[in-house]
Design an enzyme around this catalytic site. Structure first.
Site, PDB file in Angstrom:
ATOM      1  N   GLY A  46       0.835  -1.197   0.000  1.00 14.29           N
ATOM      2  CA  GLY A  46       0.000   0.000   0.000  1.00 14.29           C
ATOM      3  C   GLY A  46       0.864   1.240   0.000  1.00 14.29           C
ATOM      4  O   GLY A  46       2.065   1.167   0.308  1.00 14.29           O
ATOM      5  N   GLN A  51       2.882   9.892   1.916  1.00 10.18           N
ATOM      6  CA  GLN A  51       4.241   9.326   1.920  1.00 10.18           C
ATOM      7  C   GLN A  51       5.095   9.823   0.752  1.00 10.18           C
ATOM      8  O   GLN A  51       6.311   9.713   0.792  1.00 10.18           O
ATOM      9  CB  GLN A  51       4.177   7.794   1.875  1.00 10.18           C
ATOM     10  CG  GLN A  51       3.594   7.174   3.132  1.00 10.18           C
ATOM     11  CD  GLN A  51       3.463   5.678   2.999  1.00 10.18           C
ATOM     12  OE1 GLN A  51       2.503   5.171   2.426  1.00 10.18           O
ATOM     13  NE2 GLN A  51       4.451   4.940   3.497  1.00 10.18           N
ATOM     14  N   CYS A  92       6.205  -0.469   7.303  1.00  8.32           N
ATOM     15  CA  CYS A  92       5.847   0.744   6.572  1.00  8.32           C
ATOM     16  C   CYS A  92       7.013   1.156   5.684  1.00  8.32           C
ATOM     17  O   CYS A  92       8.165   1.130   6.122  1.00  8.32           O
ATOM     18  CB  CYS A  92       5.525   1.868   7.561  1.00  8.32           C
ATOM     19  SG  CYS A  92       5.009   3.410   6.773  1.00  8.32           S
ATOM     20  N   LEU A  93       6.709   1.523   4.459  1.00  8.05           N
ATOM     21  CA  LEU A  93       7.769   1.957   3.535  1.00  8.05           C
ATOM     22  C   LEU A  93       8.455   3.228   4.049  1.00  8.05           C
ATOM     23  O   LEU A  93       9.574   3.521   3.648  1.00  8.05           O
ATOM     24  CB  LEU A  93       7.183   2.195   2.137  1.00  8.05           C
ATOM     25  CG  LEU A  93       6.666   0.942   1.421  1.00  8.05           C
ATOM     26  CD1 LEU A  93       5.942   1.327   0.132  1.00  8.05           C
ATOM     27  CD2 LEU A  93       7.805  -0.031   1.115  1.00  8.05           C
ATOM     28  N   HIS A 134      -4.097   1.280   8.012  1.00  5.16           N
ATOM     29  CA  HIS A 134      -2.734   1.822   8.039  1.00  5.16           C
ATOM     30  C   HIS A 134      -2.624   3.022   7.090  1.00  5.16           C
ATOM     31  O   HIS A 134      -2.060   4.059   7.450  1.00  5.16           O
ATOM     32  CB  HIS A 134      -1.762   0.687   7.653  1.00  5.16           C
ATOM     33  CG  HIS A 134      -0.333   1.071   7.510  1.00  5.16           C
ATOM     34  ND1 HIS A 134       0.665   0.588   8.349  1.00  5.16           N
ATOM     35  CD2 HIS A 134       0.302   1.870   6.614  1.00  5.16           C
ATOM     36  CE1 HIS A 134       1.835   1.100   7.969  1.00  5.16           C
ATOM     37  NE2 HIS A 134       1.651   1.874   6.910  1.00  5.16           N
ATOM     38  N   GLU A 135      -3.171   2.881   5.873  1.00  2.81           N
ATOM     39  CA  GLU A 135      -3.082   3.961   4.877  1.00  2.81           C
ATOM     40  C   GLU A 135      -3.947   5.157   5.277  1.00  2.81           C
ATOM     41  O   GLU A 135      -3.553   6.316   5.081  1.00  2.81           O
ATOM     42  CB  GLU A 135      -3.510   3.465   3.493  1.00  2.81           C
ATOM     43  CG  GLU A 135      -2.751   2.264   2.935  1.00  2.81           C
ATOM     44  CD  GLU A 135      -1.250   2.362   3.024  1.00  2.81           C
ATOM     45  OE1 GLU A 135      -0.711   3.478   3.125  1.00  2.81           O
ATOM     46  OE2 GLU A 135      -0.597   1.306   3.022  1.00  2.81           O
ATOM     47  N   HIS A 138      -2.136   7.320   7.601  1.00  2.45           N
ATOM     48  CA  HIS A 138      -1.159   8.199   6.932  1.00  2.45           C
ATOM     49  C   HIS A 138      -1.828   9.500   6.486  1.00  2.45           C
ATOM     50  O   HIS A 138      -1.246  10.577   6.608  1.00  2.45           O
ATOM     51  CB  HIS A 138      -0.557   7.518   5.699  1.00  2.45           C
ATOM     52  CG  HIS A 138       0.612   6.622   5.976  1.00  2.45           C
ATOM     53  ND1 HIS A 138       1.774   7.056   6.594  1.00  2.45           N
ATOM     54  CD2 HIS A 138       0.828   5.311   5.673  1.00  2.45           C
ATOM     55  CE1 HIS A 138       2.632   6.042   6.677  1.00  2.45           C
ATOM     56  NE2 HIS A 138       2.089   4.969   6.125  1.00  2.45           N
TER      57      HIS A 138
HETATM   58  O1  GNR Z   1       4.149  -2.648   2.470  1.00  5.96           O
HETATM   59  C1  GNR Z   1       3.534  -2.537   3.531  1.00  5.96           C
HETATM   60  N1  GNR Z   1       3.275  -3.650   4.273  1.00  5.96           N
HETATM   61  C2  GNR Z   1       2.429  -3.665   5.366  1.00  5.96           C
HETATM   62  C3  GNR Z   1       2.441  -4.798   6.162  1.00  5.96           C
HETATM   63  C4  GNR Z   1       1.610  -4.882   7.255  1.00  5.96           C
HETATM   64  C5  GNR Z   1       0.740  -3.858   7.550  1.00  5.96           C
HETATM   65  C6  GNR Z   1       0.729  -2.705   6.776  1.00  5.96           C
HETATM   66  C7  GNR Z   1       1.564  -2.618   5.681  1.00  5.96           C
HETATM   67  S1  GNR Z   1       1.505  -1.203   4.680  1.00  5.96           S
HETATM   68  C8  GNR Z   1       3.125  -1.204   4.015  1.00  5.96           C
HETATM   69  C9  GNR Z   1       3.261  -0.123   2.936  1.00  5.96           C
HETATM   70  C10 GNR Z   1       3.105   1.223   3.572  1.00  5.96           C
HETATM   71  O2  GNR Z   1       3.936   1.750   4.244  1.00  5.96           O
HETATM   72  N2  GNR Z   1       1.977   1.831   3.388  1.00  5.96           N
HETATM   73  O3  GNR Z   1       1.764   3.030   3.956  1.00  5.96           O
HETATM   74 NI    NI Z   2       2.963   3.061   5.745  1.00  9.28          NI
END
Ligand code: GNR
Ligand code: NI
Length: 174
Positions: A46, A51, A92-93, A134-135, A138
């Protein structure tokens, strides 16, 4: 190298609150395409516009094994979250290499526009439900490490700042 630059925690720009997209036009479709390419190249499931330093309510997701099912959520609104909650490890990236447990609603329903400006309601559970929450965090300026204890969060912050220094040594350094 991913097409767009992904901001790294603790960059203060990750705390900005995104504004709604005014019109799903060519500019927004280009942003969506660039975000999808960036997410796939970075091997994430995601990516939120926040980001990549674009402070508008745009999310791309693909939780499929073969990376063939892109999901685009523009102006997403959570319409329902299950009272049942589950803890799972997140990454998270913007916080590369860090994984820790976060408790989230097990299932959610989200109303959003797609890249064609069409309104759709998505029901999600499992990894997709985790990723959507999660997104959406952000877009509100929240990174998952904020759910961790202050001790863990500070350790992560220090590690990230140290890594940033190592990547860009001061001029004149050996
Ligand atoms: O790549 C991602 N893997 C992930 C794994 C578990 C829970 C959430 C994520 S999101 C993350 C990509 C990201 O940072 N999205 O904002
Ligand atoms: Ni993230």
């Amino acid at each position: 190298m991913p097409l767009l630059t992904i901001l790294k925690y603790p960059d203060p720009r990750l705390q900005r609150v995104a504004s709604p997209v005014q019109a799903v036009d060519a500019r927004v479709r280009t942003l969506v395409a660039d975000m999808l390419q960036t997410m796939y190249e970075a091997q994430g499931i995601g990516l939120a516009a926040t980001q990549v330093d674009v402070h508008e309510r745009v999310i791309v997701i693909d939780v499929s094994e073969d990376r063939s099912q892109p999901l685009v959520l523009i102006n997403p609104e959570l319409v329902w979250a299950s009272p049942e909650r589950q803890r799972s490890d997140e990454g998270c990236l913007s916080v590369p290499g860090i994984y820790d447990g976060v408790e989230r609603a097990t299932a959610v329903r989200v109303l959003a526009l797609n890249e064609h400006g069409q309104s759709r309601e998505e029901a999600a559970e499992g990894l997709l439900a985790v990723c959507i929450q999660h997104e959406m965090d952000h877009l509100l300026g929240k990174v998952f490490v904020e759910y961790l204890s202050p001790l863990k969060r500070n350790r992560i912050k220090t590690k990230m700042l140290k890594r940033r220094e190592d990547a860009a040594p001061a001029r004149g350094a050996a």
